[in-house]
Write a protein that holds these residues in place. Structure first.
Motif, PDB file in Angstrom:
ATOM      1  N   ALA A   1      48.391  48.963  40.791  1.00  0.00           N
ATOM      2  CA  ALA A   1      48.075  47.877  41.723  1.00  0.00           C
ATOM      3  C   ALA A   1      49.338  47.093  42.040  1.00  0.00           C
ATOM      4  O   ALA A   1      50.326  47.174  41.327  1.00  0.00           O
ATOM      5  N   GLY A   2      49.292  46.335  43.125  1.00  0.00           N
ATOM      6  CA  GLY A   2      50.401  45.446  43.438  1.00  0.00           C
ATOM      7  C   GLY A   2      51.459  46.064  44.332  1.00  0.00           C
ATOM      8  O   GLY A   2      52.495  45.464  44.565  1.00  0.00           O
TER       9      GLY A   2
ATOM     10  N   TYR B   1      39.546  26.174  47.242  1.00  0.00           N
ATOM     11  CA  TYR B   1      40.213  25.022  46.639  1.00  0.00           C
ATOM     12  C   TYR B   1      41.715  25.025  46.896  1.00  0.00           C
ATOM     13  O   TYR B   1      42.441  24.229  46.339  1.00  0.00           O
ATOM     14  N   LYS B   2      42.187  25.962  47.715  1.00  0.00           N
ATOM     15  CA  LYS B   2      43.607  25.957  48.057  1.00  0.00           C
ATOM     16  C   LYS B   2      43.742  25.709  49.556  1.00  0.00           C
ATOM     17  O   LYS B   2      42.911  26.175  50.333  1.00  0.00           O
TER      18      LYS B   2
ATOM     19  N   PHE C   1      51.934  39.993  51.289  1.00  0.00           N
ATOM     20  CA  PHE C   1      51.799  40.754  50.067  1.00  0.00           C
ATOM     21  C   PHE C   1      52.681  42.003  50.157  1.00  0.00           C
ATOM     22  O   PHE C   1      53.461  42.307  49.266  1.00  0.00           O
TER      23      PHE C   1
ATOM     24  N   GLN D   1      47.058  35.011  35.293  1.00  0.00           N
ATOM     25  CA  GLN D   1      47.109  34.550  36.688  1.00  0.00           C
ATOM     26  C   GLN D   1      45.713  34.531  37.305  1.00  0.00           C
ATOM     27  O   GLN D   1      45.382  33.633  38.071  1.00  0.00           O
TER      28      GLN D   1
ATOM     29  N   LEU E   1      43.279  49.864  42.347  1.00  0.00           N
ATOM     30  CA  LEU E   1      42.246  49.191  41.550  1.00  0.00           C
ATOM     31  C   LEU E   1      41.413  50.198  40.773  1.00  0.00           C
ATOM     32  O   LEU E   1      40.864  49.887  39.728  1.00  0.00           O
TER      33      LEU E   1
ATOM     34  N   HIS F   1      44.452  31.016  38.811  1.00  0.00           N
ATOM     35  CA  HIS F   1      44.256  30.934  40.260  1.00  0.00           C
ATOM     36  C   HIS F   1      42.797  31.037  40.681  1.00  0.00           C
ATOM     37  O   HIS F   1      42.415  30.546  41.726  1.00  0.00           O
ATOM     38  N   ILE F   2      41.982  31.739  39.903  1.00  0.00           N
ATOM     39  CA  ILE F   2      40.597  31.956  40.321  1.00  0.00           C
ATOM     40  C   ILE F   2      39.596  31.317  39.359  1.00  0.00           C
ATOM     41  O   ILE F   2      38.861  30.406  39.725  1.00  0.00           O
TER      42      ILE F   2
ATOM     43  N   ASP G   1      34.999  39.866  43.662  1.00  0.00           N
ATOM     44  CA  ASP G   1      35.910  40.318  44.710  1.00  0.00           C
ATOM     45  C   ASP G   1      37.206  39.512  44.734  1.00  0.00           C
ATOM     46  O   ASP G   1      38.272  40.049  45.023  1.00  0.00           O
ATOM     47  N   SER G   2      37.101  38.201  44.435  1.00  0.00           N
ATOM     48  CA  SER G   2      38.346  37.415  44.402  1.00  0.00           C
ATOM     49  C   SER G   2      39.232  37.910  43.275  1.00  0.00           C
ATOM     50  O   SER G   2      40.452  37.957  43.406  1.00  0.00           O
TER      51      SER G   2
ATOM     52  N   LEU H   1      40.274  42.718  51.509  1.00  0.00           N
ATOM     53  CA  LEU H   1      38.892  43.116  51.265  1.00  0.00           C
ATOM     54  C   LEU H   1      37.968  42.653  52.387  1.00  0.00           C
ATOM     55  O   LEU H   1      38.378  41.892  53.266  1.00  0.00           O
TER      56      LEU H   1
ATOM     57  N   ASN I   1      39.254  40.970  42.145  1.00  0.00           N
ATOM     58  CA  ASN I   1      39.799  42.243  42.621  1.00  0.00           C
ATOM     59  C   ASN I   1      40.980  42.047  43.557  1.00  0.00           C
ATOM     60  O   ASN I   1      41.965  42.768  43.499  1.00  0.00           O
ATOM     61  N   LEU I   2      40.849  41.051  44.427  1.00  0.00           N
ATOM     62  CA  LEU I   2      41.931  40.764  45.361  1.00  0.00           C
ATOM     63  C   LEU I   2      43.211  40.441  44.604  1.00  0.00           C
ATOM     64  O   LEU I   2      44.288  40.958  44.909  1.00  0.00           O
ATOM     65  N   LEU I   3      43.076  39.587  43.582  1.00  0.00           N
ATOM     66  CA  LEU I   3      44.254  39.202  42.814  1.00  0.00           C
ATOM     67  C   LEU I   3      44.822  40.370  42.019  1.00  0.00           C
ATOM     68  O   LEU I   3      46.029  40.528  41.903  1.00  0.00           O
ATOM     69  N   LYS I   4      43.903  41.189  41.493  1.00  0.00           N
ATOM     70  CA  LYS I   4      44.358  42.377  40.750  1.00  0.00           C
ATOM     71  C   LYS I   4      45.125  43.307  41.680  1.00  0.00           C
ATOM     72  O   LYS I   4      46.138  43.880  41.299  1.00  0.00           O
ATOM     73  N   ALA I   5      44.608  43.456  42.922  1.00  0.00           N
ATOM     74  CA  ALA I   5      45.293  44.319  43.889  1.00  0.00           C
ATOM     75  C   ALA I   5      46.694  43.774  44.177  1.00  0.00           C
ATOM     76  O   ALA I   5      47.613  44.519  44.489  1.00  0.00           O
ATOM     77  N   MET I   6      46.850  42.454  44.070  1.00  0.00           N
ATOM     78  CA  MET I   6      48.173  41.858  44.284  1.00  0.00           C
ATOM     79  C   MET I   6      49.052  42.029  43.049  1.00  0.00           C
ATOM     80  O   MET I   6      50.192  41.583  43.031  1.00  0.00           O
ATOM     81  N   GLY I   7      48.484  42.623  42.011  1.00  0.00           N
ATOM     82  CA  GLY I   7      49.259  42.846  40.799  1.00  0.00           C
ATOM     83  C   GLY I   7      49.192  41.703  39.804  1.00  0.00           C
ATOM     84  O   GLY I   7      50.055  41.596  38.933  1.00  0.00           O
ATOM     85  N   ALA I   8      48.176  40.852  39.926  1.00  0.00           N
ATOM     86  CA  ALA I   8      48.086  39.701  39.031  1.00  0.00           C
ATOM     87  C   ALA I   8      47.640  40.126  37.635  1.00  0.00           C
ATOM     88  O   ALA I   8      46.869  41.066  37.488  1.00  0.00           O
TER      89      ALA I   8
ATOM     90  N   ILE J   1      52.067  35.069  42.921  1.00  0.00           N
ATOM     91  CA  ILE J   1      51.686  36.067  41.908  1.00  0.00           C
ATOM     92  C   ILE J   1      52.894  36.912  41.521  1.00  0.00           C
ATOM     93  O   ILE J   1      53.083  37.277  40.370  1.00  0.00           O
TER      94      ILE J   1
ATOM     95  N   LEU K   1      37.925  36.028  51.687  1.00  0.00           N
ATOM     96  CA  LEU K   1      38.298  35.646  50.330  1.00  0.00           C
ATOM     97  C   LEU K   1      39.415  34.609  50.269  1.00  0.00           C
ATOM     98  O   LEU K   1      40.270  34.657  49.396  1.00  0.00           O
TER      99      LEU K   1
END
Lengths: 244, 255
Positions: free
Chosen positions: A71-72, A86-87, A147, B165, A52, B169-170, B151-152, A78, B154-161, A99, A82
């Protein structure tokens, strides 16, 4: 994965270094703790390893390949769970697969296999607010695992829980880890937690934050409840307190 | 027993007040304290409504068609504007003041201009509705986009989104409650704007009906159509609430 290495990482913000020349490594199947007071730069280091944040100096390598700023690849949990309100739990947990481009039904199918192993059966169609703190943490951990099943960064995963739930979660966590063998870097400021969970501990201190000491917890596994009141545990604790 | 009674009063308080006002009104009108041609009694109003029922329905169909068309375009426009403004800071800086400015211009004042430019057809009416309805939607969504937990993301970015996306998703789902708050306002605006636009011309619509009965001094019909319009607005707002519960099941259970 065989080895994750962060080499000589330096991050500065506004002219001052937050962390300086930090090097750590994580071997296959290990649980390694990063222990230190709040504000020492533990999360900053995680942001770098997860891709990040681009470090000012140094590089991150996974099995010899440079993954700095990418990333990824390394999964990251975190501080907060989180879970998206809504899911449903299953959709939350299968998010990393979606993703990555998996179709939703397929992602759900893959995910659902793990619910039992993580003690989450029956929660698939619930929403996060319907779960207790401990269960939410389990779901967040499963999401992290899906992940990347190779290496995970956990930033104070249990800090928001009350102490009883926390020690139950520790037991559960060690048991799950024994099965899934996920190489893990874990941030904590709880000394007991660090000794209990990890194979090695990096102690981070100072301003800017540096690695002050590396401690190998050389004790037979599995560690059980009694371990926390054993003499060797106390010795480790005393030693760590003397450094901090 | 007394407690139960008080509880009923507490829950029905607004209903009781409305009934009390209606009774007072009926008395004022029936006793001749206020002349009947100026203030028809509630019963007269109901009679007028029943008498003109089929005519009112036909006019309402026109008004509602316009309102829905305008609302649909307005919602879409509001959504697009919010996304663009959120995505490009420069767009936010430049569009925002202009957008606020459009809302300070009174609807009644620009309606005649729109008719002059676009004629007596549906176009000026729908345009007016779009102008009044896009704003609450755009502001609501923007607010939602900008209060998303970083932070949400960031979480998605860390997943490579990627950004798209992160949005689907957010940003979008967590802004839904803001969107519905805006829609609730817009839906009632759409009916009011539709009626106002019809005052200026046209052959059908509740606004046209209103103008006609006003010119013939049929105050009972005037009141009937006013109440009818508020009833429509209320029902539509209820519809938005039901839609929200349907789309956001997690929110209903949470509250």
């Amino acid at each position: 994965m065989d080895k994750l290495v962060a080499n000589n990482i330096t991050v500065s913000y506004g002219g001052a270094n937050i962390i300086e020349d930090v090097s750590i490594e994580l071997n296959k199947g290990e649980i390694v703790c990063l222990l230190g007071v709040s504000g020492v730069g533990k999360t900053t280091l995680f942001n770098v390893i997860s891709g990040l944040l681009q470090p000012d100096e140094g590089r991150v390598e996974l099995d010899g390949k440079d993954i700095t700023g990418k990333a990824g690849i390394v999964s990251y949990m975190l501080q907060k769970d989180l879970l998206l309100p809504y899911k449903t739990i299953i959709d939350n947990v299968s998010l990393p697969l979606v993703i990555r481009g998996e179709k939703k039904p397929k992602a759900r199918e893959i995910t659902s296999k793990y619910f039992k192993e993580f003690g989450l059966e029956g929660t698939e169609k619930k929403y996060p607010y319907q779960l207790s703190g401990g269960m939410r943490q389990r779901a967040a951990l499963l999401r992290t695992y899906l992940f990347s099943d190779k290496v995970a960064l956990l930033d104070e995963p249990f800090s928001a829980l009350d102490s009883i739930t926390k020690s139950l979660m520790h037991e559960w966590y060690l048991q799950v880890m024994k099965q899934i063998k996920l190489s893990t870097l874990l941030i904590t400021h709880d000394i007991d937690e660090a000794i209990l969970l990890s194979d090695r501990i990096y102690i981070m201190a100072g301003k800017p934050g540096k690695i002050k000491e590396e401690i190998i917890i050389d004790l037979p596994k599995p560690k059980n409840k009694d371990f926390k009141v054993s003499e060797s545990f106390m010795e480790y604790k005393k030693y760590i307190l003397s450094i901090l | 027993m007394k407690k139960k009674f008080l509880n009923i009063i507490d829950r029905a308080s607004s209903f009781i007040l409305i009934v009390a006002i209606l009774i007072l009104w009926q008395v004022l009108s029936a006793t001749g304290l206020v002349p009947k041609f100026m203030l028809p009694s509630p019963i007269d109003v109901v009679m007028a409504f029943v008498g003109d029922f089929s005519l009112l329905m036909r006019h309402a169909a026109t008004t509602l068609t316009q309102a829905f068309l305008g609302l649909a375009i307005g919602t879409l426009l509001g959504f697009v504007i919010a996304v663009v403004m959120d995505h490009y800071p420069i767009a936010y800086k430049s569009i925002y003041p202009l957008m606020v400015l459009t809302q300070t211009v009174p609807t009644v004042a620009i309606a005649p201009l729109l008719v002059l430019w676009m004629g007596y057809g549906m176009l000026p009416k729908v345009t007016l509705i779009v102008l009044t309805t896009f704003f609450p939607i755009a502001i609501g969504l923007l607010d939602g986009f900008q209060t998303v937990d970083p932070d949400s993301i960031n979480l998605l970015k860390a997943m490579g989104a990627n950004r798209f996306q992160c949005f689907t998703h957010i940003k979008f789902p967590s802004s839904l409650s803001h969107f519905f708050a805006g829609l609730k306002i817009s839906v009632s605006y759409s009916v009011v704007a539709s009626v106002i636009s019809e005052w200026l011309g046209g052959f059908y619509g509740l606004g046209v009906y209103m103008t006609r009965v006003r010119k013939s001094y049929s105050f009972d019909k005037m009141f009937a159509v006013i109440f009818f319009i508020s009833l429509i607005s209320l029902l539509l707002m209820l519809g938005v609430k039901l839609l929200k519960n349907l789309v956001m099941p997690w929110d209903k259970k949470q509250n």
